[in-house]
Design a protein around this motif. Structure first.
Motif, mmCIF file in Angstrom:
data_model
loop_
_atom_site.group_PDB
_atom_site.id
_atom_site.type_symbol
_atom_site.label_atom_id
_atom_site.label_comp_id
_atom_site.label_asym_id
_atom_site.label_seq_id
_atom_site.Cartn_x
_atom_site.Cartn_y
_atom_site.Cartn_z
ATOM 1 N N SER A 1 -12.292 -5.791 -9.269
ATOM 2 C CA SER A 1 -11.981 -5.052 -8.048
ATOM 3 C C SER A 1 -10.468 -4.904 -7.883
ATOM 4 C CB SER A 1 -12.574 -5.776 -6.837
ATOM 5 O OG SER A 1 -13.977 -5.821 -6.908
ATOM 6 N N ALA B 1 -10.082 4.843 -5.564
ATOM 7 C CA ALA B 1 -9.242 4.207 -4.553
ATOM 8 C C ALA B 1 -9.900 4.255 -3.178
ATOM 9 C CB ALA B 1 -7.875 4.888 -4.497
ATOM 10 N N PRO C 1 -6.405 -5.138 -2.258
ATOM 11 C CA PRO C 1 -6.445 -4.310 -1.037
ATOM 12 C C PRO C 1 -5.335 -3.268 -0.959
ATOM 13 C CG PRO C 1 -6.893 -6.595 -0.493
ATOM 14 C CD PRO C 1 -6.517 -6.573 -1.949
ATOM 15 N N HIS D 1 -6.392 0.234 -2.020
ATOM 16 C CA HIS D 1 -7.521 0.853 -1.330
ATOM 17 C C HIS D 1 -7.015 1.993 -0.443
ATOM 18 C CE1 HIS D 1 -10.148 -3.058 -1.582
ATOM 19 N NE2 HIS D 1 -9.687 -2.651 -2.761
ATOM 20 N N THR E 1 0.821 -1.213 0.000
ATOM 21 C CA THR E 1 0.000 0.000 0.000
ATOM 22 C C THR E 1 0.853 1.260 0.000
ATOM 23 O OG1 THR E 1 -1.770 -1.151 1.176
ATOM 24 C CG2 THR E 1 -1.793 1.253 1.262
ATOM 25 N N ASN F 1 -12.549 9.233 3.301
ATOM 26 C CA ASN F 1 -11.278 8.522 3.384
ATOM 27 C C ASN F 1 -10.134 9.524 3.443
ATOM 28 O OD1 ASN F 1 -10.258 8.869 0.384
ATOM 29 N ND2 ASN F 1 -12.414 8.267 0.257
ATOM 30 N N GLN G 1 -15.018 3.153 -4.435
ATOM 31 C CA GLN G 1 -15.529 2.139 -5.353
ATOM 32 C C GLN G 1 -14.616 0.919 -5.468
ATOM 33 O OE1 GLN G 1 -18.511 2.528 -6.341
ATOM 34 N NE2 GLN G 1 -18.787 4.721 -5.932
ATOM 35 N N HIS G 2 -13.310 1.145 -5.428
ATOM 36 C CA HIS G 2 -12.308 0.080 -5.533
ATOM 37 C C HIS G 2 -12.411 -0.683 -6.850
ATOM 38 C CE1 HIS G 2 -12.715 0.167 -0.888
ATOM 39 N NE2 HIS G 2 -11.843 1.088 -1.301
ATOM 40 N N ARG G 3 -12.859 -0.001 -7.878
ATOM 41 C CA ARG G 3 -12.916 -0.548 -9.238
ATOM 42 C C ARG G 3 -13.158 0.630 -10.170
ATOM 43 N NH1 ARG G 3 -17.250 -2.411 -6.582
ATOM 44 N NH2 ARG G 3 -16.433 -4.541 -6.581
#
Length: 377
Positions: free
Chosen positions: A179, A273, A182, A185, A111, A206, A276-278
């Motif tokens: 997707s 990011a 992780p 994200h 990450t 976020n 929706q993560h897609r």
């Protein structure tokens, strides 16, 4: 022809927008009363829906984060003498860049490396998309308003084609990518505060909010504390004078538009990011155009843009609560309120300026000393 009203910077940025907002709210109250609703009840519920709970605050700040990026994008171009209406398309292409980075590298990068890479990709793709209208303006004289509007449609069509025919997850009927892993994200604010031992409800808010605030600070420092920013503002104020002073206007047009596109592209970090993560086809949902109103209300200043973004975030969140609480109040009424705010802060932004100038001059006028008393014999 009337001369422009010169106001101190603090009045122009802080007081005048508040006066314009007050006039918009008064007119909106009259409209609300005209359809048989209580204006005080509507305003109370709107404020309560936006700020009356931690969940409401979370949604308000989530919307405001996107508007900070798009408002800063409009302001950056404006200070270079350009009117960038292409924030919608630049944000879409920025989302494409961030998503390509996530889909290609998220399985192999942690990450701490993946999220900065997504930010850079979103900014780079947004800047590249804005560079084409900028070059057409600088070297061919094509008006940037027209080209950026057209590029919005091209970006939407291009993204739609890629999502449906190239990036769509096999077996999924919905036009969206698979997707993200992780590592791609952006941590939610409830997660970040949880690390500190603080409880916060789960909302779309976020850590992109911190990125947006950092962008606002960076834009302010660039425009008013650096030579590059001074040159950019000089071109925006008077291209001929800038050219005479040795500044190259064409280069500044490119710089202003590419920075504007990079800021618009960062919308993808908050939306894709962070939530929706897609990759989706229409994740911007009109935020690029809302950024124009945000920049107008904020007087193209980063601090004003942050406050205006908070206002529009409150309208979006509070408006959703109003539509739920009051049966006769629809989302169209929220759009009407937004339109009135844009009207008074844009087309009628300087209506109150002469009055404010007179009040300010009267307040600064020295008080004449009282004549000395005459002695009586």
């Amino acid at each position: 022809m009337s001369q422009p009203i010169e106001l101190p910077r603090w009045i122009d940025i802080g007081v005048l927008p508040l006066v314009n907002l007050g006039m918009a709210l008064i007119v909106a109250g009259i409209v609300v009363a005209g359809i048989g609703l209580d204006p005080l009840q509507v305003i109370t519920l709107l404020v309560k829906g936006a700020f009356g709970s931690r969940a409401g605050i979370g949604y308000t700040l989530y919307y405001a984060t996107t508007f900070i990026f798009t408002g800063l994008a409009v302001a950056m171009a404006f200070h270079g003498g350009l009117f960038n209406i292409g924030g919608e398309g630049q944000a879409l292409i920025g989302g494409l860049g961030a998503s390509l980075a996530a889909l290609a590298f998220a399985q192999r990068l942690p990450t701490a490396l993946m999220l900065p890479l997504m930010v850079l990709a979103a900014a780079a793709f947004g800047a590249a998309w804005a560079a084409v209208p900028a070059a057409l303006q600088a070297w061919r004289g094509s008006h940037v308003v027209i080209t950026t509007i057209m590029f919005n449609f091209i970006a939407s069509a291009l993204l739609g084609y890629l999502v449906v025919n190239v990036l769509k997850e096999p077996g999924n009927m919905t036009p969206e990518s698979r997707s993200f892993e992780p590592s791609a994200h952006m941590p939610g604010m409830h997660e970040a505060l949880g690390w500190l031992g603080l409880a916060w409800p789960k909302t779309p808010l976020n850590l992109s909010l911190l990125l947006a605030l950092a962008a606002a600070v960076g834009v302010g420092l660039l425009l008013w504390k650096t030579r590059a920013g001074y040159e950019l503002r000089t071109v925006g104020f008077s291209p001929d004078a800038a050219h005479y002073a040795g500044v190259r206007p064409r280069r500044q047009v490119m710089v202003a538009m590419m920075l504007s596109g990079a800021l618009a592209g960062c919308v993808a970090i908050n939306e894709l990011a962070g939530v929706q993560h897609r990759l989706l086809m229409d994740f911007v949902a009109g935020a690029g155009f809302t950024g124009i109103a945000v920049s107008l209300i904020g007087r193209n200043h980063p601090l004003g843009i942050v406050l205006a973004s908070l206002l529009f975030g409150a309208l979006y969140q509070g408006g959703a609560e109003l539509a739920f609480e009051i049966p006769g109040f629809s989302r169209e009424m929220v759009a009407t309120l937004q339109g009135l705010i844009v009207l008074f802060s844009g087309a009628m932004a300087t209506v109150a300026a002469p009055t404010l100038a007179r009040l300010y001059a009267r307040a600064r006028r020295p008080v004449a000393p009282k004549p000395a008393g005459v002695a009586h014999g």
